[in-house]
Design a protein around this motif. Structure first.
Motif, PDB file in Angstrom:
ATOM      1  N   GLY A 176       3.106  16.403   4.146  1.00  0.00           N
ATOM      2  CA  GLY A 176       2.152  16.463   5.247  1.00  0.00           C
ATOM      3  C   GLY A 176       0.940  15.582   4.985  1.00  0.00           C
ATOM      4  N   GLN A 177       0.490  15.557   3.735  1.00  0.00           N
ATOM      5  CA  GLN A 177      -0.636  14.689   3.374  1.00  0.00           C
ATOM      6  C   GLN A 177      -0.268  13.217   3.511  1.00  0.00           C
ATOM      7  OE1 GLN A 177      -1.377  16.073  -0.598  1.00  0.00           O
ATOM      8  NE2 GLN A 177      -2.621  17.796   0.085  1.00  0.00           N
ATOM      9  N   ARG A 178       0.943  12.858   3.100  1.00  0.00           N
ATOM     10  CA  ARG A 178       1.388  11.466   3.218  1.00  0.00           C
ATOM     11  C   ARG A 178       1.512  11.083   4.689  1.00  0.00           C
ATOM     12  NH1 ARG A 178      -0.580   9.252  -0.396  1.00  0.00           N
ATOM     13  NH2 ARG A 178       0.566   7.405   0.248  1.00  0.00           N
ATOM     14  N   LEU A 179       2.038  11.984   5.516  1.00  0.00           N
ATOM     15  CA  LEU A 179       2.155  11.710   6.947  1.00  0.00           C
ATOM     16  C   LEU A 179       0.774  11.589   7.589  1.00  0.00           C
ATOM     17  CD1 LEU A 179       5.171  14.038   7.661  1.00  0.00           C
ATOM     18  CD2 LEU A 179       5.118  11.570   8.111  1.00  0.00           C
ATOM     19  N   GLN A 180      -0.178  12.414   7.155  1.00  0.00           N
ATOM     20  CA  GLN A 180      -1.538  12.303   7.678  1.00  0.00           C
ATOM     21  C   GLN A 180      -2.148  10.957   7.314  1.00  0.00           C
ATOM     22  OE1 GLN A 180      -3.585  15.744   6.151  1.00  0.00           O
ATOM     23  NE2 GLN A 180      -2.785  17.079   7.750  1.00  0.00           N
ATOM     24  N   ARG A 181      -1.875  10.481   6.111  1.00  0.00           N
ATOM     25  CA  ARG A 181      -2.389   9.165   5.710  1.00  0.00           C
ATOM     26  C   ARG A 181      -1.806   8.075   6.602  1.00  0.00           C
ATOM     27  NH1 ARG A 181      -1.170   4.908   1.786  1.00  0.00           N
ATOM     28  NH2 ARG A 181      -3.124   3.895   1.262  1.00  0.00           N
TER      29      ARG A 181
ATOM     30  N   LEU B   8       9.130   6.798   6.271  1.00  0.00           N
ATOM     31  CA  LEU B   8       9.277   5.791   7.332  1.00  0.00           C
ATOM     32  C   LEU B   8      10.741   5.588   7.705  1.00  0.00           C
ATOM     33  CD1 LEU B   8       6.564   3.321   6.078  1.00  0.00           C
ATOM     34  CD2 LEU B   8       6.503   4.584   8.250  1.00  0.00           C
ATOM     35  N   ASP B   9      11.638   5.654   6.721  1.00  0.00           N
ATOM     36  CA  ASP B   9      13.073   5.555   7.020  1.00  0.00           C
ATOM     37  C   ASP B   9      13.504   6.705   7.918  1.00  0.00           C
ATOM     38  OD1 ASP B   9      13.377   3.228   5.524  1.00  0.00           O
ATOM     39  OD2 ASP B   9      14.128   4.289   3.751  1.00  0.00           O
ATOM     40  N   TYR B  10      13.073   7.924   7.600  1.00  0.00           N
ATOM     41  CA  TYR B  10      13.418   9.082   8.419  1.00  0.00           C
ATOM     42  C   TYR B  10      12.837   8.945   9.825  1.00  0.00           C
ATOM     43  CZ  TYR B  10      14.465  11.332   3.897  1.00  0.00           C
ATOM     44  OH  TYR B  10      14.953  11.642   2.657  1.00  0.00           O
ATOM     45  N   LEU B  11      11.600   8.459   9.889  1.00  0.00           N
ATOM     46  CA  LEU B  11      10.943   8.304  11.187  1.00  0.00           C
ATOM     47  C   LEU B  11      11.614   7.238  12.045  1.00  0.00           C
ATOM     48  CD1 LEU B  11       7.321   8.679   9.887  1.00  0.00           C
ATOM     49  CD2 LEU B  11       8.329  10.088  11.695  1.00  0.00           C
TER      50      LEU B  11
ATOM     51  N   ASP C  12       0.811  -1.215   0.000  1.00  0.00           N
ATOM     52  CA  ASP C  12       0.000   0.000   0.000  1.00  0.00           C
ATOM     53  C   ASP C  12       0.845   1.267   0.000  1.00  0.00           C
ATOM     54  OD1 ASP C  12      -2.450  -1.442   0.220  1.00  0.00           O
ATOM     55  OD2 ASP C  12      -2.112  -1.636   2.372  1.00  0.00           O
ATOM     56  N   LEU C  13       2.147   1.129   0.178  1.00  0.00           N
ATOM     57  CA  LEU C  13       3.016   2.292   0.342  1.00  0.00           C
ATOM     58  C   LEU C  13       3.583   2.780  -0.981  1.00  0.00           C
ATOM     59  CD1 LEU C  13       5.084   1.042   3.400  1.00  0.00           C
ATOM     60  CD2 LEU C  13       3.114   2.577   3.433  1.00  0.00           C
ATOM     61  N   ARG C  14       3.767   4.078  -1.064  1.00  0.00           N
ATOM     62  CA  ARG C  14       4.473   4.701  -2.182  1.00  0.00           C
ATOM     63  C   ARG C  14       5.938   4.831  -1.785  1.00  0.00           C
ATOM     64  NH1 ARG C  14       0.266   9.608  -3.679  1.00  0.00           N
ATOM     65  NH2 ARG C  14      -1.477   8.226  -4.181  1.00  0.00           N
ATOM     66  N   ASP C  15       6.798   5.082  -2.767  1.00  0.00           N
ATOM     67  CA  ASP C  15       8.220   5.254  -2.463  1.00  0.00           C
ATOM     68  C   ASP C  15       8.437   6.401  -1.471  1.00  0.00           C
ATOM     69  OD1 ASP C  15       8.959   3.132  -4.070  1.00  0.00           O
ATOM     70  OD2 ASP C  15       9.431   4.396  -5.805  1.00  0.00           O
TER      71      ASP C  15
END
Length: 88
Positions: free
Chosen positions: A55-60, A24-27, A15-18
């Motif tokens: 921000g939209q990707r993080l909200q998802r 996620l690596d940064y997190l 389900d993830l985009r690049d």
């Protein structure tokens, strides 16, 4: 003994985009803001994206319980990496 509760809305690796994987690596290294992630991606030559998009990707990711928006101020922390799910 109770069974472990799983979020039925949780994402998996497919389900993830690049860009999600980069976030996620940064997190995994620590907390991030959309602006920090944007600047880091640009510095690394990974991709040119806006902080609004990030921000939209993080909200998802937050909607699916993978990250937490600390104090609702745009500082995100990893809660559960969807790439580490067991298929067992």
């Amino acid at each position: 003994m109770q069974a472990e509760e799983t979020n039925p809305m949780a994402l998996d690796d497919d389900d993830l985009r690049d860009v999600d994987r980069d976030l996620l690596d940064y997190l995994r290294e620590g907390r991030v803001t959309p602006a920090y992630a944007r600047d880091r991606m640009a510095d690394e030559g990974a991709r040119e994206v806006t902080s609004t998009y990030l921000g939209q990707r993080l909200q998802r990711l937050e909607e699916h319980d993978h990250v937490v928006n600390l104090y609702n101020n745009g500082l995100y922390e990893l809660a559960d990496d969807p790439r580490e799910k067991d298929d067992a």
